[in-house]
Design a protein around this motif. Structure first.
Motif, PDB file in Angstrom:
ATOM      1  N   ILE A   1       7.134 -17.930   1.121  1.00  0.00           N
ATOM      2  CA  ILE A   1       7.640 -16.713   1.540  1.00  0.00           C
ATOM      3  C   ILE A   1       8.195 -16.952   3.123  1.00  0.00           C
ATOM      4  O   ILE A   1       7.630 -17.576   4.014  1.00  0.00           O
ATOM      5  N   ARG A   2       9.259 -16.414   3.274  1.00  0.00           N
ATOM      6  CA  ARG A   2      10.020 -16.917   4.674  1.00  0.00           C
ATOM      7  C   ARG A   2       9.934 -15.770   5.359  1.00  0.00           C
ATOM      8  O   ARG A   2       9.880 -14.227   5.124  1.00  0.00           O
ATOM      9  N   ARG A   3       9.925 -15.870   6.841  1.00  0.00           N
ATOM     10  CA  ARG A   3       9.447 -14.877   7.600  1.00  0.00           C
ATOM     11  C   ARG A   3      10.996 -14.203   7.986  1.00  0.00           C
ATOM     12  O   ARG A   3      11.712 -14.823   8.277  1.00  0.00           O
ATOM     13  N   ILE A   4      10.819 -12.986   7.828  1.00  0.00           N
ATOM     14  CA  ILE A   4      11.849 -12.050   8.222  1.00  0.00           C
ATOM     15  C   ILE A   4      11.637 -11.517   9.505  1.00  0.00           C
ATOM     16  O   ILE A   4      10.795 -10.593   9.574  1.00  0.00           O
ATOM     17  N   PRO A   5      12.429 -11.578  10.420  1.00  0.00           N
ATOM     18  CA  PRO A   5      12.296 -11.013  11.881  1.00  0.00           C
ATOM     19  C   PRO A   5      11.877  -9.573  11.746  1.00  0.00           C
ATOM     20  O   PRO A   5      12.881  -8.796  11.170  1.00  0.00           O
ATOM     21  N   GLY A   6      10.879  -8.931  12.390  1.00  0.00           N
ATOM     22  CA  GLY A   6      10.631  -7.520  12.247  1.00  0.00           C
ATOM     23  C   GLY A   6      10.299  -7.066  10.637  1.00  0.00           C
ATOM     24  O   GLY A   6      10.058  -5.634  10.537  1.00  0.00           O
ATOM     25  N   GLY A   7      10.061  -8.007   9.560  1.00  0.00           N
ATOM     26  CA  GLY A   7       9.870  -7.722   8.416  1.00  0.00           C
ATOM     27  C   GLY A   7       8.482  -7.142   8.310  1.00  0.00           C
ATOM     28  O   GLY A   7       7.664  -7.938   8.911  1.00  0.00           O
ATOM     29  N   ARG A   8       8.077  -5.956   7.636  1.00  0.00           N
ATOM     30  CA  ARG A   8       6.599  -5.629   7.565  1.00  0.00           C
ATOM     31  C   ARG A   8       5.733  -6.500   6.932  1.00  0.00           C
ATOM     32  O   ARG A   8       4.632  -6.908   7.323  1.00  0.00           O
ATOM     33  N   PHE A   9       6.070  -6.713   5.778  1.00  0.00           N
ATOM     34  CA  PHE A   9       5.061  -7.593   4.961  1.00  0.00           C
ATOM     35  C   PHE A   9       5.404  -9.207   5.282  1.00  0.00           C
ATOM     36  O   PHE A   9       4.079  -9.691   5.505  1.00  0.00           O
ATOM     37  N   THR A  10       6.419  -9.637   5.466  1.00  0.00           N
ATOM     38  CA  THR A  10       6.267 -11.044   5.927  1.00  0.00           C
ATOM     39  C   THR A  10       5.664 -11.376   7.428  1.00  0.00           C
ATOM     40  O   THR A  10       4.989 -12.297   7.288  1.00  0.00           O
ATOM     41  N   THR A  11       5.807 -10.327   8.182  1.00  0.00           N
ATOM     42  CA  THR A  11       5.201 -10.381   9.601  1.00  0.00           C
ATOM     43  C   THR A  11       3.529 -10.385   9.086  1.00  0.00           C
ATOM     44  O   THR A  11       2.791 -11.279   9.615  1.00  0.00           O
ATOM     45  N   HIS A  12       3.149  -9.570   8.138  1.00  0.00           N
ATOM     46  CA  HIS A  12       1.633  -9.396   7.836  1.00  0.00           C
ATOM     47  C   HIS A  12       1.214 -10.717   7.367  1.00  0.00           C
ATOM     48  O   HIS A  12       0.385 -11.319   7.826  1.00  0.00           O
TER      49      HIS A  12
ATOM     50  N   PHE B   1       2.409 -13.836   7.899  1.00  0.00           N
ATOM     51  CA  PHE B   1       2.504 -14.793   8.950  1.00  0.00           C
ATOM     52  C   PHE B   1       1.169 -14.509  10.051  1.00  0.00           C
ATOM     53  O   PHE B   1       0.844 -15.424  10.391  1.00  0.00           O
ATOM     54  N   GLU B   2       1.076 -13.109  10.327  1.00  0.00           N
ATOM     55  CA  GLU B   2      -0.037 -13.153  11.379  1.00  0.00           C
ATOM     56  C   GLU B   2      -1.586 -12.674  10.961  1.00  0.00           C
ATOM     57  O   GLU B   2      -2.330 -12.895  11.665  1.00  0.00           O
ATOM     58  N   ARG B   3      -1.417 -12.031   9.861  1.00  0.00           N
ATOM     59  CA  ARG B   3      -2.591 -11.554   9.612  1.00  0.00           C
ATOM     60  C   ARG B   3      -3.338 -12.037   8.170  1.00  0.00           C
ATOM     61  O   ARG B   3      -4.456 -11.848   8.146  1.00  0.00           O
ATOM     62  N   MET B   4      -2.620 -12.280   6.960  1.00  0.00           N
ATOM     63  CA  MET B   4      -2.972 -12.580   5.792  1.00  0.00           C
ATOM     64  C   MET B   4      -4.083 -13.769   5.968  1.00  0.00           C
ATOM     65  O   MET B   4      -3.713 -14.850   6.708  1.00  0.00           O
ATOM     66  N   LYS B   5      -5.013 -13.791   5.083  1.00  0.00           N
ATOM     67  CA  LYS B   5      -5.997 -14.992   4.982  1.00  0.00           C
ATOM     68  C   LYS B   5      -6.584 -15.204   3.738  1.00  0.00           C
ATOM     69  O   LYS B   5      -6.582 -14.157   2.814  1.00  0.00           O
ATOM     70  N   PRO B   6      -7.164 -16.452   3.355  1.00  0.00           N
ATOM     71  CA  PRO B   6      -7.587 -16.440   2.174  1.00  0.00           C
ATOM     72  C   PRO B   6      -8.814 -15.421   1.874  1.00  0.00           C
ATOM     73  O   PRO B   6      -9.534 -15.237   2.797  1.00  0.00           O
ATOM     74  N   GLY B   7      -8.707 -15.075   0.512  1.00  0.00           N
ATOM     75  CA  GLY B   7      -9.442 -14.056   0.183  1.00  0.00           C
ATOM     76  C   GLY B   7      -8.945 -12.800   0.025  1.00  0.00           C
ATOM     77  O   GLY B   7      -9.715 -11.627  -0.716  1.00  0.00           O
ATOM     78  N   ASP B   8      -7.996 -12.430   0.704  1.00  0.00           N
ATOM     79  CA  ASP B   8      -7.337 -11.292   0.742  1.00  0.00           C
ATOM     80  C   ASP B   8      -6.784 -10.777  -0.537  1.00  0.00           C
ATOM     81  O   ASP B   8      -6.266 -11.663  -1.214  1.00  0.00           O
ATOM     82  N   PRO B   9      -7.093  -9.779  -0.990  1.00  0.00           N
ATOM     83  CA  PRO B   9      -6.382  -9.157  -2.114  1.00  0.00           C
ATOM     84  C   PRO B   9      -5.156  -8.838  -2.333  1.00  0.00           C
ATOM     85  O   PRO B   9      -4.340  -8.358  -1.206  1.00  0.00           O
ATOM     86  N   VAL B  10      -4.258  -9.147  -3.519  1.00  0.00           N
ATOM     87  CA  VAL B  10      -2.867  -8.885  -3.729  1.00  0.00           C
ATOM     88  C   VAL B  10      -2.667  -8.282  -4.859  1.00  0.00           C
ATOM     89  O   VAL B  10      -3.167  -8.851  -5.943  1.00  0.00           O
ATOM     90  N   ARG B  11      -2.037  -7.170  -4.948  1.00  0.00           N
ATOM     91  CA  ARG B  11      -1.604  -6.572  -6.354  1.00  0.00           C
ATOM     92  C   ARG B  11      -0.053  -6.831  -6.482  1.00  0.00           C
ATOM     93  O   ARG B  11       0.777  -6.672  -5.584  1.00  0.00           O
ATOM     94  N   PHE B  12      -0.004  -7.097  -7.571  1.00  0.00           N
ATOM     95  CA  PHE B  12       1.786  -7.508  -7.955  1.00  0.00           C
ATOM     96  C   PHE B  12       1.910  -7.013  -9.439  1.00  0.00           C
ATOM     97  O   PHE B  12       0.999  -6.885 -10.097  1.00  0.00           O
ATOM     98  N   GLU B  13       3.196  -6.847  -9.793  1.00  0.00           N
ATOM     99  CA  GLU B  13       3.660  -6.635 -10.903  1.00  0.00           C
ATOM    100  C   GLU B  13       4.617  -8.158 -11.599  1.00  0.00           C
ATOM    101  O   GLU B  13       5.082  -8.506 -10.685  1.00  0.00           O
TER     102      GLU B  13
ATOM    103  N   ASP C   1       0.991  -1.138   0.060  1.00  0.00           N
ATOM    104  CA  ASP C   1      -0.084   0.041  -0.082  1.00  0.00           C
ATOM    105  C   ASP C   1       0.827   1.386   0.033  1.00  0.00           C
ATOM    106  O   ASP C   1       0.643   2.318  -0.432  1.00  0.00           O
ATOM    107  N   ASN C   2       2.102   1.387   0.543  1.00  0.00           N
ATOM    108  CA  ASN C   2       2.752   2.528   0.822  1.00  0.00           C
ATOM    109  C   ASN C   2       3.642   2.576  -0.576  1.00  0.00           C
ATOM    110  O   ASN C   2       4.663   3.307  -0.537  1.00  0.00           O
TER     111      ASN C   2
END
Ligand code: HEM
Ligand code: FES
Lengths: 166, 645
Positions: B459-470, B472-484, B436-437
């Motif tokens: 996806i490997r969890r990087i300690p303190g990483g913004r996206f990877t923490t997300h 592991f902790e919050r992402m769930k099926p159905g979430d939208p993802v934008r990518f190029e 998003d940012n």
């Protein structure tokens, strides 16, 4: 694409193509100026042997190994050719040409090219192809050369020596 | 010499600027001198074949058969003959300009010696063919050229005055001579074509034909010229007359004019000396090396690849050689299409048009890739226009289909494209997930290209990483993802038969999975050995999969290597660093290809070691490779495939 651009392209293309078209034929190249004529001398001829063949004596033959016992001893080396060309009485070319080949037993060759004014000339060619002094082939003739004409001085011993062809 | 070159550059740049006004910078013929010369050669060959169909190889018929074309068949045969001549002339012109430009812009040294020296050979052959062509119509020009050639060659001791007799004595001329001459006239151009193929071998993505508008205009201009000023014969040859005054071709025959002004010996000296000088030029004077022997390295973004730039190479050439899809058009600093950011390091900017790169842009750190060459390790950022094989990169929207925790710190995420779209890509490529940012995170496709209904990421969890923490902790099926994507030019090359060694470090297994599954799918049957290096047993997050491949495919072998096994692992397999295991197993790597996917540190240690075992540069593929010294930029971490925090 606008008109100005098209025009500008023409302005650049036309001179380039004109350059190609022009330099492909102009300026003309003068090889033989119009009031001149071409004289060329070309001789390829195997001269005589430097030393004449000699019949070996019996003693000499006996000394040679059996497979080498040829009756004649013929050193293969040939004499150099000496060629001279006079035009209107003055010497314009002289060359001593060595026979070709490592053992100097091949033909010697001479090529010479010159321009002369286009008119009648007294042309004399001489050639020596053996040991000794003096020339054993000669030809002397008055030749009329037209503008752009050509005289080719060829040599053929079997046909009697120099041939003037024009 | 430098002064002449600088003056020449000035002249070329000025004239090119004028042409840019008229043609625009994309269609400026001066940027396509090599390709135009190529095109002219094809025009010469095409028109030559037509003329040859009517040519009669005989003393008596040669002249008449060419005259027939010019006079009776002027509307086609005559035009063809003229086009044949003028295209040859134009070819000599563009060839010499092409040579001059490469010389003036100092693009003939270093690696380019190969093109330069083969170019000199081409130059000779083009001249031989052109001069030989003038012998065929058997007019006065032919008479002159044949005799002059013989007189010139006769200076050489091998001939010594005997050759010319074949051409000045009419009784020595026969039809066989004409067969010989036309045989040469076909053979030499064939040799030219073969040499040209060699000539451009080392130029990455060399263009061998100009853009269509240039080609059409040029052909049209030649036809117009041919109609306005047809090429003519100059009276039948006559050996009993001297050749006096000739319309002369100053593109091909100036040497023959010199021959009669100077005599044979000086002309031989000029031609032989000139040739030797031209051939030696790339090493004269010996180049002062500005770069380390290995050359400099560049980090290319967004590809995230590190590439060696050889001494004397432009950034563009180095990238193209390695399959980076750098945009480019003119390659001569005229169009600005190859503009990119120099994000780190120093580079020589080369000579270019101000219109392609303004001073402000230059001050803002932009460079033209086709002109720039590194003067230190550098980092280049460019905007991809198209990716490999025409698969365009674009922004996609997708949603999380399912997730599965493969180990304590690796999450497998399946994405499904919205609207039932399918994505084509090459095995080994990656995507950038857009946050998003505005930040981006790179992940390799773990699915093979033929499985295109969903996309697997590991996806490997990087300690303190913004996206990877997300993740592991919050992402769930159905979430939208934008990518190029798809992005990157690290992918499985299908050509060649060498056995492949895959070196994977941690989540570097993801792109390997994509490549191996694709290889099985394509029935490639090449021997493949996978070395997967991780710390301890639990990091082998999908070890059952390669074990299963091993069972099903006799050509595949799997070697896990643990660097730090724990006592509970009870590990009896290989230990240590993954590249050391490979070195122990393969004393000679010359007959292998290596694909390395993992951390910079891993590749950095492995690459030089592999090279000393005979691995060819061209057989080593990596997302982070040829990292010989170490690129000194803050972005080194980026090179990690499988993502960063
Ligand atoms: C029939 C004649 C020739 C043709 C058709 C031809 C064509 C080409 C083409 C298509 C390229 C690649 C793109 C470019 O840089 O334009 C090229 C590159 C090159 N050519 Fe030629 N060429 C010819 C003769 C020559 C000659 C006579 C020389 C110099 C002795 C020469 C030197 C070079 C060099 C140095 C390169 C650059 C290689 C590089 O950038 O790595 N070429 N040529
Ligand atoms: S490709 Fe045209 S300026 Fe570089």
């Amino acid at each position: 694409m606008n008109v100005l651009r098209c025009l500008l392209q023409l302005v650049l293309y036309v001179p380039l193509m004109a350059l190609v078209g022009t330099l492909s034929s102009k300026p003309a190249f003068t090889h033989v100026p119009p009031e001149q004529a071409l004289v060329r001398l070309s001789v390829v001829h195997a001269a005589q042997r430097k030393v004449e063949c000699r019949t070996r004596t019996q003693e000499e033959l006996a000394k040679l190994s059996p497979n080498m016992r040829a009756a004649q001893d013929c050193p293969r080396e040939r004499a150099p050719l000496v060629v001279e060309l006079d035009i209107d009485g003055s010497l314009v070319y002289r060359r001593i040409a060595a026979p070709a080949g490592i053992t100097k037993d091949g033909a010697a060759s001479v090529y010479y090219r010159m321009l002369v004014p286009a008119r009648a000339h007294q042309v004399a060619a001489r050639l020596r192809d053996g040991p000794g002094e003096g020339f054993n082939f000669r030809k002397d003739a008055r030749i009329e050369l037209a503008p752009g004409g050509s005289l080719l001085i060829d040599f053929n011993a079997a046909q009697g020596g120099f041939l003037f062809r024009n | 010499m430098r002064a002449i070159q600088r003056a020449g550059q000035w002249v070329f740049l000025r004239v090119e600027a004028i042409f840019n006004l008229a043609f625009g910078d994309r269609l400026n013929p001066l940027y396509y001198l090599g390709p135009i010369t190529y095109l002219l050669m094809w025009i010469v060959v095409g028109s030559g074949l037509y003329v040859y169909a009517f040519y009669k190889t005989g003393m008596a018929e040669a002249y008449a058969s060419v005259e027939y074309l010019t006079v009776q068949q002027w509307w086609l045969g005559g035009v063809m003959r003229s086009v044949h001549r003028y295209a040859s002339d134009a070819m000599a012109l563009t060839m010499v300009l092409h040579l001059a430009r490469h010389w003036m812009f100092d693009r003939y040294r270093g690696l380019r010696w190969f093109s330069w020296v083969s170019g000199v050979a081409v130059l000779w052959l083009v001249y031989v063919a052109g001069i030989n062509g003038y012998m065929l119509p058997w007019d006065k020009m032919a008479q002159f050229v044949v005799i002059a050639t013989a007189e010139w060659l006769d200076w050489l001791p091998v001939f010594n005055g005997t050759l010319v007799r074949n051409f000045i004595l009419p009784e020595n001329l026969n039809d066989r001579l004409f067969s010989l001459l036309s045989f040469i006239h076909i053979g030499v151009p064939l040799a030219v074509m073969a040499l040209l193929w060699i000539h451009t071998q080392r130029v990455p993505q060399a263009k061998t034909s100009p853009p269509a508008p240039i080609a059409i205009t040029l052909l049209a201009a030649l036809v117009v010229l041919s109609l306005i000023k047809p090429a003519l014969s100059q009276g039948e040859a006559n050996l009993s007359h001297a050749v006096t005054v000739l319309d002369f071709d100053w593109f091909y025959l100036p040497v023959y004019a010199l021959l009669y002004a100077w005599g044979a010996a000086p002309v031989w000296l000029l031609v032989a000396g000139g040739t030797v000088l031209l051939v030696a030029l790339p090493w004269l004077p010996p180049r002062r090396r500005s770069a380390p022997v290995e050359g400099f390295h560049m980090l290319v973004r967004p590809d995230n690849r590190i590439i060696g730039v050889r001494d004397g190479e432009t950034v563009l050439d180095a990238g193209l050689r390695e399959g980076i899809a750098f945009p480019f058009e003119c390659r001569n600093g005229g169009c600005g299409k190859c503009k990119a950011d120099l994000a780190y390091g120093k580079a020589g900017l080369g000579a270019y048009q101000k219109s392609a790169l303004s001073d402000e842009e230059r001050a803002a750190g932009k460079v033209l890739l086709c002109c720039a060459s590194p003067e230190s390790d550098i980092q280049i950022e460019y905007l991809p226009q198209k990716t490999l094989g025409g698969i365009p990169a674009r922004v996609w929207t997708a949603s999380v289909e399912s997730m599965e925790k493969l180990s304590s710190d690796v999450m497998r995420v399946f994405l499904k494209l919205d609207g039932g779209h399918r994505l084509a890509f090459y095995a080994g490529q990656y995507i950038n997930v857009l946050l998003d940012n505005g930040e981006k995170r790179s992940f390799s496709f773990a699915t093979a290209p033929h499985v295109n209904d969903r996309i697997e990421l590991q996806i490997r969890r990087i300690p303190g990483g913004r996206f990877t923490t997300h993740v592991f902790e919050r992402m769930k099926p159905g979430d939208p993802v934008r990518f190029e994507g798809p992005l990157g030019s690290f992918f499985l090359r299908e050509e060649g038969g060498k056995p492949i060694i895959f070196v994977a470090g941690s989540t570097g297994f993801a792109p390997v999975k994509s490549m191996v599954e694709y290889a099985f799918h394509r029935n490639m049957r090449r021997r493949m050995i996978l070395y997967w290096g991780v710390r301890s047993r639990r990091d082998l997050y999908l070890a059952d999969l390669p074990r299963q491949w091993e069972k099903e495919h006799p050509e595949f072998r799997f070697v896990p290597v643990l660097s730090d096994p724990t006592p509970e692992d009870a590990w009896t397999g290989r230990t240590g660093l993954v590249h050391e295991a490979i070195l122990a197993d393969f004393p000679d790597l010359a007959q292998y290809q290596v694909y390395a996917c993992g951390s910079v540190n891993m590749v950095e240690a492995a690459y030089p070691a592999f090279r000393t075992r005979g691995l060819s540069q061209d057989d080593c593929f990596s997302d982070a490779f040829r990292l010989a010294p170490k690129i000194r930029t803050g972005d080194t971490e980026l090179v990690k495939l499988g993502g960063r925090a």
